[in-house]
Design an enzyme around this catalytic site. Structure first.
Site, PDB file in Angstrom:
ATOM      1  N   ARG A  81       0.827  -1.227   0.000  1.00  0.00           N
ATOM      2  CA  ARG A  81       0.000   0.000   0.000  1.00  0.00           C
ATOM      3  C   ARG A  81       0.856   1.270   0.000  1.00  0.00           C
ATOM      4  NH1 ARG A  81      -2.707  -3.786  -0.515  1.00  0.00           N
ATOM      5  NH2 ARG A  81      -4.758  -4.228   0.364  1.00  0.00           N
TER       6      ARG A  81
ATOM      7  N   SER B  45     -10.628   0.002   3.388  1.00  0.00           N
ATOM      8  CA  SER B  45      -9.845  -0.198   4.615  1.00  0.00           C
ATOM      9  C   SER B  45      -9.346   1.149   5.122  1.00  0.00           C
ATOM     10  CB  SER B  45      -8.638  -1.090   4.340  1.00  0.00           C
ATOM     11  OG  SER B  45      -9.059  -2.327   3.861  1.00  0.00           O
TER      12      SER B  45
ATOM     13  N   GLU C 285      -4.694   4.353   5.909  1.00  0.00           N
ATOM     14  CA  GLU C 285      -4.456   4.033   4.495  1.00  0.00           C
ATOM     15  C   GLU C 285      -4.844   5.181   3.551  1.00  0.00           C
ATOM     16  OE1 GLU C 285      -5.566  -0.008   2.792  1.00  0.00           O
ATOM     17  OE2 GLU C 285      -6.516   1.351   1.386  1.00  0.00           O
TER      18      GLU C 285
HETATM   19  C1  LIG Z   1     -15.210   0.091  -0.721  1.00  0.00           C
HETATM   20  C2  LIG Z   1     -13.746   0.276  -1.013  1.00  0.00           C
HETATM   21  C3  LIG Z   1     -12.940  -0.820  -1.151  1.00  0.00           C
HETATM   22  C4  LIG Z   1     -11.577  -0.664  -1.412  1.00  0.00           C
HETATM   23  N1  LIG Z   1     -10.796  -1.785  -1.558  1.00  0.00           N
HETATM   24  C5  LIG Z   1      -9.473  -1.653  -1.793  1.00  0.00           C
HETATM   25  C6  LIG Z   1      -8.646  -2.811  -1.941  1.00  0.00           C
HETATM   26  O1  LIG Z   1      -9.111  -3.952  -1.873  1.00  0.00           O
HETATM   27  N2  LIG Z   1      -7.320  -2.625  -2.169  1.00  0.00           N
HETATM   28  C7  LIG Z   1      -6.771  -1.378  -2.292  1.00  0.00           C
HETATM   29  O2  LIG Z   1      -5.550  -1.295  -2.502  1.00  0.00           O
HETATM   30  N3  LIG Z   1      -7.534  -0.265  -2.176  1.00  0.00           N
HETATM   31  C8  LIG Z   1      -8.862  -0.381  -1.934  1.00  0.00           C
HETATM   32  N4  LIG Z   1      -9.646   0.746  -1.789  1.00  0.00           N
HETATM   33  C9  LIG Z   1      -9.027   2.071  -1.944  1.00  0.00           C
HETATM   34  C10 LIG Z   1      -9.213   2.683  -3.359  1.00  0.00           C
HETATM   35  O3  LIG Z   1     -10.062   1.912  -4.132  1.00  0.00           O
HETATM   36  C11 LIG Z   1      -7.874   2.810  -4.094  1.00  0.00           C
HETATM   37  O4  LIG Z   1      -6.948   3.537  -3.323  1.00  0.00           O
HETATM   38  C12 LIG Z   1      -8.021   3.491  -5.447  1.00  0.00           C
HETATM   39  O5  LIG Z   1      -6.813   3.383  -6.164  1.00  0.00           O
HETATM   40  C13 LIG Z   1      -8.430   4.954  -5.332  1.00  0.00           C
HETATM   41  O6  LIG Z   1      -8.736   5.439  -6.625  1.00  0.00           O
HETATM   42  P1  LIG Z   1      -9.388   6.867  -6.830  1.00  0.00           P
HETATM   43  O7  LIG Z   1      -9.387   7.179  -8.281  1.00  0.00           O
HETATM   44  O8  LIG Z   1     -10.709   6.926  -6.154  1.00  0.00           O
HETATM   45  O9  LIG Z   1      -8.327   7.763  -6.077  1.00  0.00           O
HETATM   46  P2  LIG Z   1      -8.549   9.149  -5.213  1.00  0.00           P
HETATM   47  O10 LIG Z   1      -9.299   8.775  -3.994  1.00  0.00           O
HETATM   48  O11 LIG Z   1      -9.184  10.146  -6.129  1.00  0.00           O
HETATM   49  O12 LIG Z   1      -7.089   9.524  -4.918  1.00  0.00           O
HETATM   50  C14 LIG Z   1      -6.291   8.728  -4.059  1.00  0.00           C
HETATM   51  C15 LIG Z   1      -4.873   9.319  -4.033  1.00  0.00           C
HETATM   52  O13 LIG Z   1      -4.300   9.206  -5.330  1.00  0.00           O
HETATM   53  C16 LIG Z   1      -3.900  10.481  -5.815  1.00  0.00           C
HETATM   54  N5  LIG Z   1      -4.181  10.452  -7.272  1.00  0.00           N
HETATM   55  C17 LIG Z   1      -5.348  10.159  -7.877  1.00  0.00           C
HETATM   56  N6  LIG Z   1      -5.203  10.181  -9.209  1.00  0.00           N
HETATM   57  C18 LIG Z   1      -3.912  10.501  -9.471  1.00  0.00           C
HETATM   58  C19 LIG Z   1      -3.136  10.685 -10.662  1.00  0.00           C
HETATM   59  N7  LIG Z   1      -3.671  10.551 -11.878  1.00  0.00           N
HETATM   60  N8  LIG Z   1      -1.829  11.053 -10.531  1.00  0.00           N
HETATM   61  C20 LIG Z   1      -1.272  11.216  -9.303  1.00  0.00           C
HETATM   62  N9  LIG Z   1      -1.941  11.048  -8.143  1.00  0.00           N
HETATM   63  C21 LIG Z   1      -3.247  10.688  -8.220  1.00  0.00           C
HETATM   64  C22 LIG Z   1      -4.748  11.493  -5.044  1.00  0.00           C
HETATM   65  O14 LIG Z   1      -4.093  12.754  -4.956  1.00  0.00           O
HETATM   66  C23 LIG Z   1      -4.848  10.815  -3.695  1.00  0.00           C
HETATM   67  O15 LIG Z   1      -3.676  11.057  -2.955  1.00  0.00           O
HETATM   68  C24 LIG Z   1     -11.019   0.626  -1.541  1.00  0.00           C
HETATM   69  C25 LIG Z   1     -11.847   1.760  -1.416  1.00  0.00           C
HETATM   70  C26 LIG Z   1     -13.197   1.587  -1.156  1.00  0.00           C
HETATM   71  C27 LIG Z   1     -14.072   2.802  -1.037  1.00  0.00           C
END
Ligand SMILES: Cc1cc2nc3c(=O)[nH]c(=O)nc-3n(C[C@H](O)[C@H](O)[C@H](O)COP(=O)(O)OP(=O)(O)OC[C@H]3O[C@@H](n4cnc5c(N)ncnc54)[C@H](O)[C@@H]3O)c2cc1C
Length: 299
Positions: A122, A193, A289
């Site tokens: 992570r 998480s 996380e």
């Molecule tokens: C119900 C649920 C279940 C989940 N299960 C898991 C799991 O099993 N495993 C896991 O690893 N994660 C899990 N997550 C966390 C999440 O899905 C991941 O972290 C995912 O990658 C976030 O994507 P996002 O586009 O929503 O990112 P955001 O929430 O929009 O951003 C997250 C971070 O990434 C940065 N970011 C976003 N896009 C970019 C880009 N293009 N360039 C640079 N930085 C960027 C943002 O600044 C921020 O710091 C879960 C979340 C939820 C709500």
């Protein structure tokens, strides 16, 4: 004037404070293509704005295997390297070939190799001071044209009967397990998480194992041991308990649901209480996380 710049994907892994300073860029670049191919593998290039789960399905349907364990993780492809998304015994870094980035200050572009990215559990360079200013524009992944199955996670091995060991069965099993275990963020706001599973030394794990024989332990990089944060939180009776407008999900002790909190600080305070109780009982520090963006006061 130079503004701080942060990227935002789908917002599924951020805790937004009241005031967001600077410029928030939603990276919406789309596109999925094969950029290299051999008899055994393909390298696919996916635009940062593509939805992660739809990309998993697209790869699977095209016969490009290796992403099935990561199905149904919410969010965008561009965010997937930030915390090196992982689930059910697989991590994004298992398949990463290259990451296309642009520097938010200088607008310099670069192609980063996995060895540049400091991928860990992570974690990646993008969470550090050094990598924070890189915006990810596309992600290249090397996938197998031969059906391959990662069944290292015990619940998956159980879910798939020996007669149907196929990528299709694996994908179905991962989706079914996730739907049963994780509250839907669209119905019950949550970031997945809230805490990482803590990684401790073998000595610390052995000492904890003697006191708590049921505490799940998994081997981690470099001989270290990963402990189940969910088990420790559950053991302390937090599951289903609330405070500060938040609640620990009944389905999964690692998930904090926003019931009525108006401000990020309430969620953070509630989660800090959980972390303090885990530290007091087990002597283990829990690390948050999701990323916290913004501040409580105007800047
Ligand atoms: C119900 C649920 C279940 C989940 N299960 C898991 C799991 O099993 N495993 C896991 O690893 N994660 C899990 N997550 C966390 C999440 O899905 C991941 O972290 C995912 O990658 C976030 O994507 P996002 O586009 O929503 O990112 P955001 O929430 O929009 O951003 C997250 C971070 O990434 C940065 N970011 C976003 N896009 C970019 C880009 N293009 N360039 C640079 N930085 C960027 C943002 O600044 C921020 O710091 C879960 C979340 C939820 C709500």
């Amino acid at each position: 004037m130079s503004l701080p710049v942060r990227a935002l994907g789908s917002g599924s892994n951020v805790i937004l404070k009241r005031y967001l300073d600077g410029l928030i860029i939603h990276v919406g670049l789309l596109g999925r293509s094969v950029v290299d191919e051999t008899a055994d593998d393909v390298v696919v290039r996916i635009g940062a704005g593509e939805n992660w789960h739809e990309t998993v399905l697209w790869a699977h349907e095209n016969g490009y295997y290796g992403l099935e364990n990561l199905a149904l993780i919410p969010g965008s492809v561009g965010a997937s390297p930030i915390q090196n998304i992982g689930a059910y015994g697989a991590e994004l870094s298992d398949v990463i070939e290259r990451i296309e980035v642009v520097h938010s200050g200088s607008l310099t572009t670069r192609s980063l190799l996995p060895s540049d990215c400091q991928f860990a559990y992570r974690d990646s360079i993008f969470k550090t001071e050094k990598g924070r200013d890189w915006l990810i524009t596309a992600v290249d992944m090397k996938l197998s044209k031969t059906p391959t199955l990662n069944l290292s996670y015990p619940a998956l091995e159980v879910a798939i009967s020996s007669s149907e060991k196929s990528p299709q069965a694996l994908l179905r099993a991962v989706i079914a397990i996730r739907k049963a275990k994780l509250p839907d963020p669209a119905a019950q706001p949550n970031v997945g998480s809230y805490f990482k599973n803590p990684i401790v030394t073998r000595e610390k794990a052995d000492a904890l194992g003697a006191r708590y024989p049921n505490l799940p332990q998994y081997s981690a990089r470099g001989g270290a041991v990963k402990l189940s944060a969910a088990w420790m939180i559950d053991h302390l009776g937090w599951r289903g308990k609330g405070g500060h407008g938040a609640l620990v999900a009944k389905e999964h002790a690692l998930v904090v649901i926003n019931k009525s909190a108006k401000y990020a600080s309430q969620i953070i305070e509630f989660a800090d209480e959980i972390a303090r109780s885990v530290e007091a009982e087990f002597g283990v520090a829990l690390e948050r996380e999701p990323q916290v963006l913004g501040s409580d006061t105007p800047v």
